[in-house]
Design an enzyme around this catalytic site. Structure first.
Site, PDB file in Angstrom:
ATOM      1  N   ARG A 100      11.880  26.275   3.444  1.00 25.34           N
ATOM      2  CA  ARG A 100      11.355  27.525   2.877  1.00 25.34           C
ATOM      3  C   ARG A 100      10.031  27.930   3.515  1.00 25.34           C
ATOM      4  NH1 ARG A 100      11.598  26.169  -3.429  1.00 25.34           N
ATOM      5  NH2 ARG A 100      11.134  24.095  -2.583  1.00 25.34           N
ATOM      6  N   GLN A 101       9.449  27.024   4.289  1.00 24.70           N
ATOM      7  CA  GLN A 101       8.158  27.314   4.921  1.00 24.70           C
ATOM      8  C   GLN A 101       8.364  27.493   6.430  1.00 24.70           C
ATOM      9  OE1 GLN A 101       4.730  24.976   3.440  1.00 24.70           O
ATOM     10  NE2 GLN A 101       6.204  23.861   2.175  1.00 24.70           N
ATOM     11  N   ASP A 156       0.805  -1.223   0.000  1.00 28.13           N
ATOM     12  CA  ASP A 156       0.000   0.000   0.000  1.00 28.13           C
ATOM     13  C   ASP A 156       0.838   1.272   0.000  1.00 28.13           C
ATOM     14  OD1 ASP A 156       1.030  -0.063   2.528  1.00 28.13           O
ATOM     15  OD2 ASP A 156      -0.898   0.115   3.573  1.00 28.13           O
ATOM     16  N   LYS A 188      14.337  41.774  -6.717  1.00 25.00           N
ATOM     17  CA  LYS A 188      13.270  41.029  -7.377  1.00 25.00           C
ATOM     18  C   LYS A 188      12.028  41.053  -6.504  1.00 25.00           C
ATOM     19  CE  LYS A 188      14.019  36.435  -5.412  1.00 25.00           C
ATOM     20  NZ  LYS A 188      14.336  35.027  -5.658  1.00 25.00           N
ATOM     21  N   ASP A 200      23.648  31.091  -4.771  1.00 20.91           N
ATOM     22  CA  ASP A 200      22.344  30.887  -4.143  1.00 20.91           C
ATOM     23  C   ASP A 200      22.376  29.587  -3.352  1.00 20.91           C
ATOM     24  OD1 ASP A 200      19.784  31.534  -3.449  1.00 20.91           O
ATOM     25  OD2 ASP A 200      18.937  31.376  -5.456  1.00 20.91           O
ATOM     26  N   ARG A 254       8.485  38.456  -5.643  1.00 21.86           N
ATOM     27  CA  ARG A 254       7.979  37.084  -5.786  1.00 21.86           C
ATOM     28  C   ARG A 254       6.454  37.128  -5.728  1.00 21.86           C
ATOM     29  NH1 ARG A 254      10.456  32.282  -5.487  1.00 21.86           N
ATOM     30  NH2 ARG A 254      12.400  33.160  -4.670  1.00 21.86           N
ATOM     31  N   THR A 284      14.841  31.640 -10.654  1.00 20.73           N
ATOM     32  CA  THR A 284      15.555  32.734  -9.976  1.00 20.73           C
ATOM     33  C   THR A 284      16.935  32.933 -10.578  1.00 20.73           C
ATOM     34  OG1 THR A 284      14.356  32.471  -7.886  1.00 20.73           O
ATOM     35  CG2 THR A 284      16.528  33.499  -7.777  1.00 20.73           C
TER      36      THR A 284
END
Length: 307
Positions: free
Chosen positions: A101-102, A42, A197, A223, A199, A231
């Site tokens: 990133r959160q 499963d 920039k 980066d 977003r 980006t």
């Protein structure tokens, strides 16, 4: 935290990046210990340590790279299995920490996913976490367990120097990456610039203008990751419009969503370099730098050994 004196060092690989775990094991001159990671019909994951982990100082290498949810859950299950098997300490080497990133609520109703992922690992008994170039370094203060954050700028300094680029400008593709760009610029004795920039939505960035003198100069964009590639590609095009003579890019984590590599190789980039923090498909245009020596040194340091 005091590491267990005299505890045997054990290193196991999750299912996200066995090649890197093997490289780290070679640096440490130890074998990888066996773990079975198998799926049920499963889709559930089954983990079984097939060695004696009692009283050991156990390290597990598992970046939570795509598929992020699968790799994160596998890591949690490995830590739980190690705890059940009696390991004295369990350290997760997570070269790429997904969900970073959160780390803040961008709007009402959003989840703090980075903190949720960290709490999940703490809940199964993780003692320590090691990661590279965390997207939001301030997140360390929210981790329930001690964390070691490694800076990958030192990995790329020899690469940039080997390129022998004259009149170099180190460029941050956004304001959030300025500290990283400043460290690299200082290390290679280069000037600094930034691409302003906005977003408008997640995974979408619109370059506005270049702040700094890049006219007839060689630029290296630095980066922490390339996810969609937009980006870096957008920053390269902004630098080209601003008169840069040649443009290069380095980034730590090759997350590489579909079409990301195509965006990078069609952008005005002469050289592209990344690390092996994530298992990445080799490409003739992509130079990959090994993180294994740095990770092995960190393991030795955490054990109180001479790095």
């Amino acid at each position: 935290m005091t590491w267990p004196d005299g505890a045997a060092l054990k290193l196991i690989a999750g299912d996200a990046h066995r090649a890197l775990a093997e490289d780290v094991a070679r640096e440490l001159a130890i074998p990888l210990d066996p773990v079975e990671i198998t799926p049920f019909a499963d889709g559930e994951t089954r983990v079984l340590l097939t060695f004696d982990a009692r009283g050991t100082d156990l390290f597990v290498l598992q970046p939570t790279s795509p598929p992020v949810n699968d790799h994160l859950m596998t890591l949690a299950l490995i830590v739980d299995a190690a705890r059940a098997a009696g390991a004295a300490r369990v350290t997760a080497i997570v070269p790429y920490f997904g969900y970073a990133r959160q780390e803040r609520r961008s709007q009402v109703g959003a989840s703090l996913s980075a903190q949720v992922a960290a709490r999940l690992l703490a809940s199964v008994g993780l003692d320590h976490l090691v990661t590279l170039d965390l997207h939001a370094p301030a997140l360390e203060s929210a981790f329930p367990m001690p964390a070691t954050l490694l800076d990958c700028v030192e990995l790329f300094v020899p690469v940039v120097k080997s390129w022998g680029i004259p009149n170099l400008v180190v460029v941050s593709p956004d304001a959030g990456g300025m500290k990283r760009a400043q460290r690299l610029a200082a290390a290679v004795n280069a000037q600094l610039a930034v691409v302003a920039k906005e977003r408008p939505q997640p995974d979408r960035a619109v370059p506005l203008k270049v702040l700094g003198n890049v006219g007839d100069r060689s630029c290296v964009i630095v980066d922490d990751m390339a996810s969609t590639g937009r980006t870096l590609a957008g920053a390269a095009k902004a630098l080209e419009r601003a008169g840069a003579r040649e443009i290069h890019a380095i980034f730590t984590h090759a997350v590489m969503a579909p079409e990301a590599m195509e965006r990078l190789i069609t952008a005005p980039l002469k050289r592209i370099a990344t690390s092996d923090s994530i298992s990445v498909a080799r490409h003739p245009r992509l130079e990959v730098v090994s993180t294994a020596p740095s990770l092995a040194r960190t393991i030795r340091c955490l054990r109180g050994e001479n790095p």
